[in-house]
Design a protein around this motif. Structure first.
Motif, PDB file in Angstrom:
ATOM      1  N   UNK A   1     -11.114 -24.739  59.814  1.00 13.34           N
ATOM      2  CA  UNK A   1     -10.132 -23.973  59.058  1.00 13.34           C
ATOM      3  C   UNK A   1      -9.885 -24.602  57.687  1.00 13.34           C
ATOM      4  N   UNK A   2      -9.830 -25.953  57.649  1.00 14.14           N
ATOM      5  CA  UNK A   2      -9.624 -26.646  56.376  1.00 14.14           C
ATOM      6  C   UNK A   2     -10.786 -26.381  55.413  1.00 14.14           C
ATOM      7  N   UNK A   3     -12.007 -26.322  55.941  1.00 14.22           N
ATOM      8  CA  UNK A   3     -13.177 -26.049  55.102  1.00 14.22           C
ATOM      9  C   UNK A   3     -13.101 -24.646  54.513  1.00 14.22           C
TER      10      UNK A   3
ATOM     11  N   UNK B   1     -10.436 -22.961  54.004  1.00 13.11           N
ATOM     12  CA  UNK B   1      -9.341 -22.961  53.031  1.00 13.11           C
ATOM     13  C   UNK B   1      -9.816 -23.500  51.674  1.00 13.11           C
ATOM     14  N   UNK B   2     -10.561 -24.611  51.690  1.00 18.68           N
ATOM     15  CA  UNK B   2     -11.103 -25.179  50.451  1.00 18.68           C
ATOM     16  C   UNK B   2     -12.106 -24.225  49.797  1.00 18.68           C
ATOM     17  N   UNK B   3     -12.891 -23.546  50.626  1.00 18.13           N
ATOM     18  CA  UNK B   3     -13.867 -22.594  50.101  1.00 18.13           C
ATOM     19  C   UNK B   3     -13.174 -21.426  49.415  1.00 18.13           C
ATOM     20  N   UNK B   4     -12.086 -20.947  49.996  1.00 12.54           N
ATOM     21  CA  UNK B   4     -11.327 -19.857  49.403  1.00 12.54           C
ATOM     22  C   UNK B   4     -10.715 -20.285  48.068  1.00 12.54           C
ATOM     23  N   UNK B   5     -10.182 -21.516  48.024  1.00 11.79           N
ATOM     24  CA  UNK B   5      -9.603 -22.019  46.771  1.00 11.79           C
ATOM     25  C   UNK B   5     -10.677 -22.126  45.697  1.00 11.79           C
ATOM     26  N   UNK B   6     -11.865 -22.627  46.073  1.00 12.66           N
ATOM     27  CA  UNK B   6     -12.971 -22.750  45.117  1.00 12.66           C
ATOM     28  C   UNK B   6     -13.396 -21.386  44.592  1.00 12.66           C
ATOM     29  N   UNK B   7     -13.445 -20.377  45.467  1.00 16.36           N
ATOM     30  CA  UNK B   7     -13.804 -19.018  45.031  1.00 16.36           C
ATOM     31  C   UNK B   7     -12.766 -18.455  44.071  1.00 16.36           C
ATOM     32  N   UNK B   8     -11.488 -18.708  44.358  1.00 19.99           N
ATOM     33  CA  UNK B   8     -10.424 -18.225  43.467  1.00 19.99           C
ATOM     34  C   UNK B   8     -10.526 -18.884  42.090  1.00 19.99           C
ATOM     35  N   UNK B   9     -10.802 -20.192  42.084  1.00 15.99           N
ATOM     36  CA  UNK B   9     -10.942 -20.903  40.808  1.00 15.99           C
ATOM     37  C   UNK B   9     -12.144 -20.356  40.031  1.00 15.99           C
ATOM     38  N   UNK B  10     -13.251 -20.078  40.747  1.00 19.25           N
ATOM     39  CA  UNK B  10     -14.441 -19.531  40.079  1.00 19.25           C
ATOM     40  C   UNK B  10     -14.142 -18.171  39.461  1.00 19.25           C
ATOM     41  N   UNK B  11     -13.418 -17.319  40.212  1.00 17.40           N
ATOM     42  CA  UNK B  11     -13.056 -16.006  39.681  1.00 17.40           C
ATOM     43  C   UNK B  11     -12.161 -16.153  38.450  1.00 17.40           C
ATOM     44  N   UNK B  12     -11.201 -17.098  38.499  1.00 16.70           N
ATOM     45  CA  UNK B  12     -10.322 -17.324  37.354  1.00 16.70           C
ATOM     46  C   UNK B  12     -11.104 -17.807  36.143  1.00 16.70           C
ATOM     47  N   UNK B  13     -12.092 -18.681  36.366  1.00 20.31           N
ATOM     48  CA  UNK B  13     -12.900 -19.191  35.259  1.00 20.31           C
ATOM     49  C   UNK B  13     -13.684 -18.061  34.585  1.00 20.31           C
ATOM     50  N   UNK B  14     -14.290 -17.214  35.406  1.00 23.67           N
ATOM     51  CA  UNK B  14     -15.066 -16.094  34.842  1.00 23.67           C
ATOM     52  C   UNK B  14     -14.158 -15.134  34.088  1.00 23.67           C
ATOM     53  N   UNK B  15     -13.012 -14.806  34.679  1.00 18.18           N
ATOM     54  CA  UNK B  15     -12.095 -13.864  34.056  1.00 18.18           C
ATOM     55  C   UNK B  15     -11.502 -14.421  32.761  1.00 18.18           C
TER      56      UNK B  15
END
Length: 316
Positions: free
Chosen positions: A2-4, A6-20
């Protein structure tokens, strides 16, 4: 597991924010007038980066607040205190070091752009008087190293007009610049503070009386631009404008040859405004600098002009 996730979801959100945020930063190039100088490109790149950083921070904070409101809302009638947060040394270092490095990088980029303009004359002698020794002055002089330029154009500004003197002694109320050539502008204010401002050049420079302010710029986009005095200097301040033409070297040389020997009178719109009757019902009695008629300028064919004419004939 579950922790993994969670970290993967945070990384995806950061990637989306960077692109946007990067996409938002790229849109800034359409917010500004066209880039007409090499220095303007660097200014716009820095502005785009700042907008990208600001968009990333704004979207990240708004996203965190929206996530907290949606998934961590307190139940109805629950007025208990939340869990007290504890300090995290790693987090403290992160949000202290990151802004510090960012501000230092921005300062370095701004200084780099300022150095490319090679603005001289701002570090002239400064006199410091002490109360105990009023008759004694301590002078500090900064050595200015001029940057190479293809030619120097003298810029004169006063209440209420601009005039430009070219290497072959041609004087005009129009500023002509050869494209893709570094040109030094040696600027002089004859009365009060003025400011040289061309939006497409991303350049705004104060012109101080009794000082020679030099700067070097490289136009890269042919066209017609507008020079304004961006520093309030009196009643007819809004009329302090001039046309700026960026053109090919051949067209520039032909213009220099064409205007040699043709007497002209520099048009001064402030004179027309001053001579018109007052349009207000109440007379303020405020003091106004009376603009003087610009005399007819006899453009002489100096040796430099003859050399330019020969060069044009050879080019054609």
């Amino acid at each position: 597991m579950f922790r993994f996730l969670e970290y993967l979801l945070i990384a995806c959100c950061i990637a989306v924010l960077l692109v946007l945020s990067h996409w938002i930063g790229q849109q800034t190039y359409s917010w500004m007038p066209p880039e007409a100088t090499a220095e303007a490109q660097k200014v716009d790149s820095l502005f785009s980066f700042l907008v990208s950083v600001g968009a990333f921070i704004l979207l990240g904070l708004v996203g965190m607040m929206a996530y907290s409101v949606l998934f961590f809302r307190a139940p109805k009638e629950d007025y208990t205190e939340g869990h007290p947060s504890r300090g995290d040394v790693r987090l403290e270092i992160l949000w202290t070091a990151t802004p510090t490095l960012l501000v230092l990088w921005i300062a370095f980029q701004g200084f780099n752009i300022y150095q490319q303009l090679n603005i001289l004359g701002l570090g002239q002698i400064v006199h410091l008087h002490t109360p105990l020794e009023p008759e004694k002055a301590y002078a500090a002089e900064v050595s200015d190293v001029p940057k190479p330029a293809s030619e120097t154009i003298e810029v004169f500004v006063k209440q209420w007009d601009w005039s430009f003197r070219y290497p072959n002694n041609v004087t005009s109320n129009e500023l002509h610049l050869p494209v893709n050539r570094s040109t030094r502008l040696n600027m002089h204010a004859k009365d009060v503070l003025h400011s040289f401002y061309v939006p497409e050049f991303r350049l705004q420079q104060y012109i101080v009386p009794d000082r020679n302010i030099d700067l070097v710029l490289t136009p890269i986009r042919p066209g017609k631009y507008h020079l304004k005095d961006s520093l309030f200097s009196g009643t007819y301040f809004a009329l302090m404008d001039a046309n700026v033409y960026v053109e090919s070297q051949q067209a520039y040389n032909q213009w220099l040859v064409k205007v040699v020997g043709e007497p002209t009178t520099i048009k001064n719109q402030a004179v027309a405004e001053y001579t018109q009757p007052a349009k207000t019902l109440v007379k303020t009695g405020w003091y106004t600098v009376a603009p003087s008629m610009s005399p007819a300028i006899a453009r002489s064919a100096a040796p430099e002009a003859i050399a330019v004419e020969k060069k044009v004939s050879n080019d054609t």
